[in-house]
Every structure is written in C-alpha cells, then in structure tokens.
Design an enzyme around this catalytic site. Structure first.
Site, short mmCIF file in Angstrom:
data_model
loop_
_atom_site.label_atom_id
_atom_site.label_comp_id
_atom_site.label_asym_id
_atom_site.label_seq_id
_atom_site.Cartn_x
_atom_site.Cartn_y
_atom_site.Cartn_z
CB ALA A 66 45.44 45.51 50.24
N GLY A 112 40.71 45.92 51.84
CA GLY A 112 41.32 47.06 52.54
C GLY A 112 40.54 48.36 52.36
CD GLU A 115 40.52 44.96 56.16
OE1 GLU A 115 41.25 45.02 55.15
OE2 GLU A 115 40.73 44.16 57.09
CD GLU A 135 39.95 41.09 52.74
OE1 GLU A 135 38.75 40.74 52.74
OE2 GLU A 135 40.31 42.25 52.98
N1 COA Z 1 44.79 45.37 43.70
C1 COA Z 1 45.49 45.64 42.58
N2 COA Z 1 44.91 46.02 41.44
C2 COA Z 1 43.57 46.13 41.43
C3 COA Z 1 42.78 45.85 42.53
C4 COA Z 1 43.45 45.47 43.73
N3 COA Z 1 42.79 45.20 44.86
N4 COA Z 1 41.48 46.05 42.21
C5 COA Z 1 41.47 46.43 40.92
N5 COA Z 1 42.73 46.48 40.45
C6 COA Z 1 43.15 46.85 39.09
C7 COA Z 1 42.93 45.72 38.10
O1 COA Z 1 44.00 44.78 38.16
C8 COA Z 1 42.90 46.48 36.81
O2 COA Z 1 44.22 46.85 36.44
P1 COA Z 1 44.74 46.65 34.90
O3 COA Z 1 43.82 47.50 34.09
O4 COA Z 1 46.15 47.15 34.95
O5 COA Z 1 44.60 45.19 34.60
C9 COA Z 1 42.19 47.78 37.19
O6 COA Z 1 42.35 47.91 38.59
C10 COA Z 1 40.72 47.78 36.86
O7 COA Z 1 40.13 46.66 37.50
P2 COA Z 1 39.23 45.56 36.73
O8 COA Z 1 39.27 44.30 37.52
O9 COA Z 1 39.63 45.48 35.29
O10 COA Z 1 37.79 46.24 36.84
P3 COA Z 1 36.37 45.51 36.79
O11 COA Z 1 35.37 46.57 36.61
O12 COA Z 1 36.38 44.38 35.82
O13 COA Z 1 36.20 44.84 38.26
C11 COA Z 1 36.36 44.79 40.67
C12 COA Z 1 36.12 45.65 39.41
C13 COA Z 1 36.45 45.75 41.86
C14 COA Z 1 35.21 43.81 40.86
C15 COA Z 1 37.69 44.00 40.50
O14 COA Z 1 38.70 44.92 40.14
C16 COA Z 1 38.13 43.25 41.73
O15 COA Z 1 37.57 42.23 42.08
N6 COA Z 1 39.20 43.78 42.41
C17 COA Z 1 39.82 43.12 43.54
C18 COA Z 1 38.96 43.20 44.76
C19 COA Z 1 39.60 42.47 45.91
O16 COA Z 1 39.71 41.26 45.94
N7 COA Z 1 40.02 43.24 46.91
C20 COA Z 1 40.58 42.72 48.11
C21 COA Z 1 42.04 42.74 48.07
S1 COA Z 1 42.73 42.14 49.59
#
Ligand code: COA
Length: 260
Positions: A66, A112, A115, A135
C-alpha cells in the site's frame, strides 16, 4: 477503459491488468485501488473475458505494498476505514468474483501487494519474486486480509513467522509453502500464465464460478462449504453447459461451452 495507473489488454478471452506506477514500484495508492476495483467490475461483466490476470509493470515489482505516503498521518478511525473500504471494494471482491483471477507475480509482492496476490484465486511467480508482509516493521499489521489469507495458504505457523519477522521469502520458498503454484523465469511469466488460463477457458464458465464459490465457502465464517457445494452442484444441472459437456463426452467430441 482508461485508467491512470493501469494498462488493460484483452486477447483471446484473457484480460491482462497491469498495474502501472513504476516509479513507486506499483505501490497501491487510493487511485490505483479505485481503478482496480472499477476495472475488475467492468471485466467481470464482459462476456468476452473468461480469465483475468493481474500483474505489475516492469521487472522489479508486482506491487511493493500500500502507498505508505498516503496513510502516514492517519488516525485510528481513518486507518480502520482504509482497511474496510479496501477489503470490500477490491480484495474481497476479487476473491468472490465468479471469473478466475490469477496473479502473475513478477517481482516484489509486499504488504498490500502480497495481499492483492493472495486475494486472487491462485498465484504464479517469476523466479526473482520476493514476497512478504512487512507491516509490523512500520508499526502496523496487514489490513487488506493478510492475517486471514496467509495462514489459509501457508499454515498458521509459517504465517505467524512471516508476519512477526516482517521478512521476505523467495519464489522458491513460496512454492514450498504453497503460496504460489508455479515459478517460471521473468520472460516466461505472462505466456506461462496465459497457457494455464487457456486450459481454464476450455471448461464451463458457470461451473467454474460455482467451484470458486464452494471452495471459498470453506474459509468463510458461518458458511458450511459442503452445503454450498451441494447447492452449487445442483444448480449446474440446470445449465446448457452441463448438457453440452455430458453430451459431448458421450458423443466423443470436444464440448463447446457458451456460459449458459
Ligand atoms: N509506498 C510508497 N512508496 C513506495 C513503496 C510503498 N509501499 N514502496 C516503494 N515505494 C517508492 C519509494 O519510496 C521510492 O520512491 P522515490 O524514488 O520517490 O523515493 C520508489 O518506490 C523506489 O523504491 P526504493 O525503496 O528506492 O527501491 P529499493 O530497490 O531500494 O527497495 C523495496 C525496494 C521494495 C525493498 C522498498 O521499496 C520497500 O521496502 N518498500 C516498502 C515495502 C513495504 O513496507 N510495504 C508494505 C507497505 S504496508
């Protein structure tokens, strides 16, 4: 159908819905959830569409969760509303759709995103996919059905561990857990998923809808899955497809199903 964050194609009775927010790793913001919900309602009613595949754009992410930026300042009431609206409009809707919905998990499926994949009727992953419900690392719990569907799919102990550690599992681990049915290379993912969809399309649509209903009844509170199966089984006898399926078998020919 034009949606800001979705690409939709329909070919040979298969609709492919691609979530298209590559700069945010396809994170589900409100607009994307609303678009998905609207698109699936339209595709659900389209008689030319027999199977729906959901995937994400690019090679990195199915859906990375999400959109965290949207709910960072939510109150208790807003948080509960977010989960309730999302579950009703999209996640439960997919699970209960009469048409098969397959998730083609092409990369990260987190929070999400996992999910969403779990709300689909089954999942096929590319070998680079990583799955998890992180989460609790944000001070939350899964809110789009993850605490319920993950234990249904992988068992209580594995779900407890995945949710409590907030860790990710690989596609290979996901197949061992029963979370995904097949793992293929990224380049083969869509064509392989379509091959399975084509096998489904050969069968009677009404009966498939009833099978989905009966299987889901086993996991729904207050429903007796065996009763649902009995009633659904009976209803199949009233369809033209049942007559066609049995007649074709007896006449040693291929059945031509019409969905009636
Ligand atoms: N919500 C909002 N933005 C998200 C996102 C999320 N769940 N997941 C990734 N993004 C965005 C990042 O903020 C980044 O945006 P920016 O370039 O404007 O800063 C972009 O997507 C790229 O992500 P980034 O984190 O730079 O990539 P990465 O390769 O370093 O890491 C992940 C990849 C998937 C490990 C990491 O993005 C992550 O942990 N995301 C969140 C996962 C999460 O906790 N999801 C559950 C949410 S309830």
């Amino acid at each position: 159908m034009n949606y800001e964050n979705l690409l939709i194609s329909i070919e040979e009775n298969i609709a492919v819905v691609t979530i298209n927010r590559p700069t945010k790793l396809n994170a589900l913001n409100k607009e994307t959830i609303s678009d998905l919900s609207k698109a699936l309602k339209v595709l659900g009613k389209n008689n030319d569409v027999r199977v729906i595949i959901i995937t994400g754009i690019g090679e990195k992410a199915f859906v990375a969760g999400a959109d965290i930026s949207e709910f960072a300042n939510y109150t208790i009431i807003e948080g509960a509303q977010l989960a309730a609206e999302g579950q009703e409009s999209l996640f439960d809707y997919i699970e209960n759709l009469k048409k098969p919905v397959i998730a083609a998990v092409n990369g990260f499926a987190l929070g999400g995103g996992l999910e969403l994949a779990m709300a689909c009727h089954f999942r096929i992953a590319s070998d680079n996919a990583k799955m998890g419900l992180p989460e609790v690392s944000l001070g939350l719990i899964p809110g789009y059905g993850g605490t319920q569907r993950l234990p249904q799919l992988v068992g209580k102990g594995r779900a407890m561990e995945m949710i409590m550690t907030a860790g990710m599992i690989t596609a290979e681990e996901a197949i061992q857990y029963g979370l995904v049915n097949h793992v293929v290379s990224q380049t083969e993912l869509l064509s392989f998923t379509k091959t399975i969809a084509q096998k489904i399309i050969k069968n009677a649509p009404f009966a498939i809808g009833k099978a989905i209903k009966a299987i889901n009844a086993n996991f729904a509170d207050g429903k007796n899955g065996f009763d649902t199966e009995i009633k659904s089984f009976g209803k199949c006898f009233g369809t033209q497809d049942f007559k066609e399926g049995t007649t074709a078998f007896l006449e040693k020919r291929k059945a031509e199903f019409t969905g009636k």
